[in-house]
Structure formats: C-alpha cells, structure tokens
Motif scaffolding. Structure first.
Motif, PDB file in Angstrom:
ATOM      1  N   TRP A 142      22.083 -25.985  21.198  1.00  0.00           N
ATOM      2  CA  TRP A 142      22.975 -27.066  21.626  1.00  0.00           C
ATOM      3  C   TRP A 142      22.383 -28.447  21.320  1.00  0.00           C
ATOM      4  O   TRP A 142      23.130 -29.405  21.112  1.00  0.00           O
ATOM      5  CB  TRP A 142      23.291 -26.958  23.122  1.00  0.00           C
ATOM      6  CG  TRP A 142      22.095 -27.125  24.015  1.00  0.00           C
ATOM      7  CD1 TRP A 142      21.311 -26.142  24.536  1.00  0.00           C
ATOM      8  CD2 TRP A 142      21.535 -28.367  24.476  1.00  0.00           C
ATOM      9  NE1 TRP A 142      20.296 -26.682  25.294  1.00  0.00           N
ATOM     10  CE2 TRP A 142      20.416 -28.041  25.272  1.00  0.00           C
ATOM     11  CE3 TRP A 142      21.862 -29.704  24.296  1.00  0.00           C
ATOM     12  CZ2 TRP A 142      19.618 -29.005  25.892  1.00  0.00           C
ATOM     13  CZ3 TRP A 142      21.070 -30.673  24.900  1.00  0.00           C
ATOM     14  CH2 TRP A 142      19.964 -30.317  25.691  1.00  0.00           C
ATOM     15  N   LEU A 196      26.124 -22.996  27.146  1.00  0.00           N
ATOM     16  CA  LEU A 196      26.037 -23.496  25.776  1.00  0.00           C
ATOM     17  C   LEU A 196      25.239 -22.524  24.910  1.00  0.00           C
ATOM     18  O   LEU A 196      24.459 -21.718  25.425  1.00  0.00           O
ATOM     19  CB  LEU A 196      25.353 -24.864  25.740  1.00  0.00           C
ATOM     20  CG  LEU A 196      26.064 -26.016  26.467  1.00  0.00           C
ATOM     21  CD1 LEU A 196      25.184 -27.260  26.450  1.00  0.00           C
ATOM     22  CD2 LEU A 196      27.419 -26.312  25.841  1.00  0.00           C
ATOM     23  N   ASN A 231      20.193 -24.150  28.379  1.00  0.00           N
ATOM     24  CA  ASN A 231      21.474 -23.791  27.752  1.00  0.00           C
ATOM     25  C   ASN A 231      22.649 -23.791  28.728  1.00  0.00           C
ATOM     26  O   ASN A 231      23.701 -23.223  28.433  1.00  0.00           O
ATOM     27  CB  ASN A 231      21.396 -22.427  27.052  1.00  0.00           C
ATOM     28  CG  ASN A 231      20.265 -22.360  26.044  1.00  0.00           C
ATOM     29  OD1 ASN A 231      19.947 -23.361  25.412  1.00  0.00           O
ATOM     30  ND2 ASN A 231      19.655 -21.205  25.900  1.00  0.00           N
TER      31      ASN A 231
END
Length: 312
Positions: free
Chosen positions: A216, A212, A133
């Motif tokens: 994502w 993110l 992430n």
C-alpha cells in the motif's frame, strides 16, 4: 503531480510530512529533514501530557442573523434533496496577544501543525491511520458541553445527533471501500472528552477500518487522493455538498478542514485540520462549525460553532 510524488516517497520508504488544503487542490509533501528550512513544525502524539495555560481568546463572531441566513439555505437544499448533511463553517475574528509559534507551543492536541507564519491548528480529530496493512478512520460527529447534566446520555440518545452520525459513518465506510477491502465499523458512537478552553466538551466518534494490500505504501498518494476532502467536515453526498459549501459559506476555507499527516516509512497517521487559527492582514481568524441536518436547530448550531472556538 503531488499525489504521484507521494507514491514515489512511499515506494522508497522515505518519511515525509503531507499537508493538503480542504479541497485537496493545494497538496504539499516535505521530507522530514526539510521542515525547519520551510518554517513548519508539527506534533502527532496520541498520549500527550496536558499542559495548563490561561484561556484568553476574545471572540467577535458573525451575527446570529447572518448565520441564520446561511443555515436556512442549507435547510432549503436538504429539503430539495441536494444534500443530506452539510458541515457549515464560518470564520470568527479572535483577539490573542501571541504569535502563531507561541499559540502552537501552548496548545494541547493529538495533532498540531504550524505552517510558516500563516496558520496553526490543534486538532483532536484523526483522518486516517494505516498500520500493518490496516486502514482506519475515526469520524467525529456530535458535541455537547460536558457540564450539562447527564450530558453523555443526552448526546447519545439525541435523534438528530444519531442521524447525523449515521450519515457520516455511512459516507466514510463507502469512502474506505474505494481503497480497501473488508471495510467494517469496529466501534460505533463512543465518547471522547475534549479540553475546550474553560470548559470540557464530549465528542462522539466511531471507528471504521478496512484491509489494504501488502504494498500500500507505493500508492499512498492514490489513497489520499481518493479520500479527500474529509467527509466528516464536508457532508454527503460529497460532490453536491462541496458545491453548496462553496456557494453558501461565502469565504475560503483554505487549509482549514484540510488534512496533514506523517509517513514514517512504514505507517501513516493523519489528522483533520479543525481547531484552526489563520493569520490575516486584519488579525487572527478562527474557523469553526458543525454538521447541519433537517432536524438541526439554528441556535444550537450557532452555539456549537462558538463552543469550538478555544485554545485547548
């Protein structure tokens, strides 16, 4: 739409190879099991083993006087406030008695791609990496011949190179902020040593990152669409600079300075397609260049363009 197709692949966690031209207009996605059928091969390897090979590229570059005309147009537009930094590139005719597949096999690089019988690239430059992430980009701006005395100190203390690097870092930090939160510069202006044919180059990079959301992968296409073209090989501000590139360079970049990347189902890694040889009816073209700012020197920039023409 290709970018929506990428989102669908991401949602299914289905591995794919992504290839985009410079403008982000010709975008292709290939499931990994279809690459051989499409006559495409690639390698993304951070810790590759360097293989020695002969260096036999013969270059026939654009005359300096012709380059200077284009360089001067860039400077005029910088003075007019139309751009702050523009990555000026040109094609150079090169002679090499190898097929694209043989060139691909010989070259040493973190990011290698052979696209059919059309082009091959062997790039040292990351575009974006996404893992756990976290999204990161690593712009390269600033090059010097490593054999120059005190080369590292000279490139890091050079005011023109510093200004150029700061502008690109600022652009890419803003780009990442479109798709991520908590964007920050993790490491500013560090040195990588690049094998450049018969010489070594020092290349200055920075590391920028952001956070993110958990899912994502389901919008991987949206992320790529927002970030293309790569700011490190266009310039800033991006929109007006892209218009100037098309007007001043006088040739089609095509896939040169585009992006290719691998989604493995969980993470994504990609490179900017520099160090690029294209096959044409009249032989091979090697496309290269560098960032121009108000403080740039035409002779130095011309030499940098030539220094970047090599088989690593």
């Amino acid at each position: 739409m290709p970018f929506k197709e990428l989102n669908a692949y991401g949602k299914r966690a289905e591995p794919f190879l992504f290839i985009s031209d410079f403008k982000g207009e010709k975008v292709e996605v290939f499931p990994l099991d279809k690459l051989q059928k499409n006559n495409i091969e690639f390698s993304i390897e951070e810790n590759y083993t360097y293989k020695q090979h002969p260096h036999f590229l013969k270059k026939t570059p654009i005359d300096f006087s012709n380059y200077k005309l284009k360089f001067d147009q860039v400077i005029e537009n910088i003075k007019a406030g139309n751009t702050y930094i523009l990555n000026l590139t040109q094609p150079t005719q090169v002679s090499i008695d190898l097929t694209l597949q043989e060139i691909y096999t010989l070259a040493n690089a973190h990011y290698k791609l052979r696209y059919k019988d059309q082009f091959v690239c062997f790039s040292p430059e990351k575009f974006i990496q996404i893992k756990n992430n976290k999204i990161a980009t690593f712009p390269m701006k600033g090059t010097i011949d490593a054999s120059i005395e005190d080369a590292e100190e000279k490139i890091l203390s050079n005011e023109k190179e510093m200004a150029e690097h700061i502008m690109i870092v600022d652009l890419l930090r803003n780009d990442l902020s479109i798709v991520a939160k908590d964007v920050r510069v993790e490491k500013f202006r560090y040195i990588d040593e690049i094998e450049a044919g018969e010489k070594k180059l020092l290349q200055v990079s920075s590391h920028i990152s952001g956070e993110l959301e958990e899912n994502w992968q389901e919008r991987i296409g949206d992320i790529l669409e927002a970030l293309l073209p790569a700011g490190s090989i266009s310039g800033t501000p991006k929109k007006s600079t892209l218009e100037l590139i098309e007007k001043i360079e006088g040739y089609e970049r095509g896939h040169f300075s585009g992006v290719f990347g691998l989604f493995d189902g969980k993470s994504f890694d990609s490179g900017v397609m520099i160090r690029f040889i294209e096959k044409t009816p009249n032989g091979y073209l090697y496309k290269s260049g560098g960032g121009i700012t108000l403080d740039s020197d035409a002779h130095s920039e011309y030499q940098e363009m030539l220094d970047k023409i090599y088989l690593p």
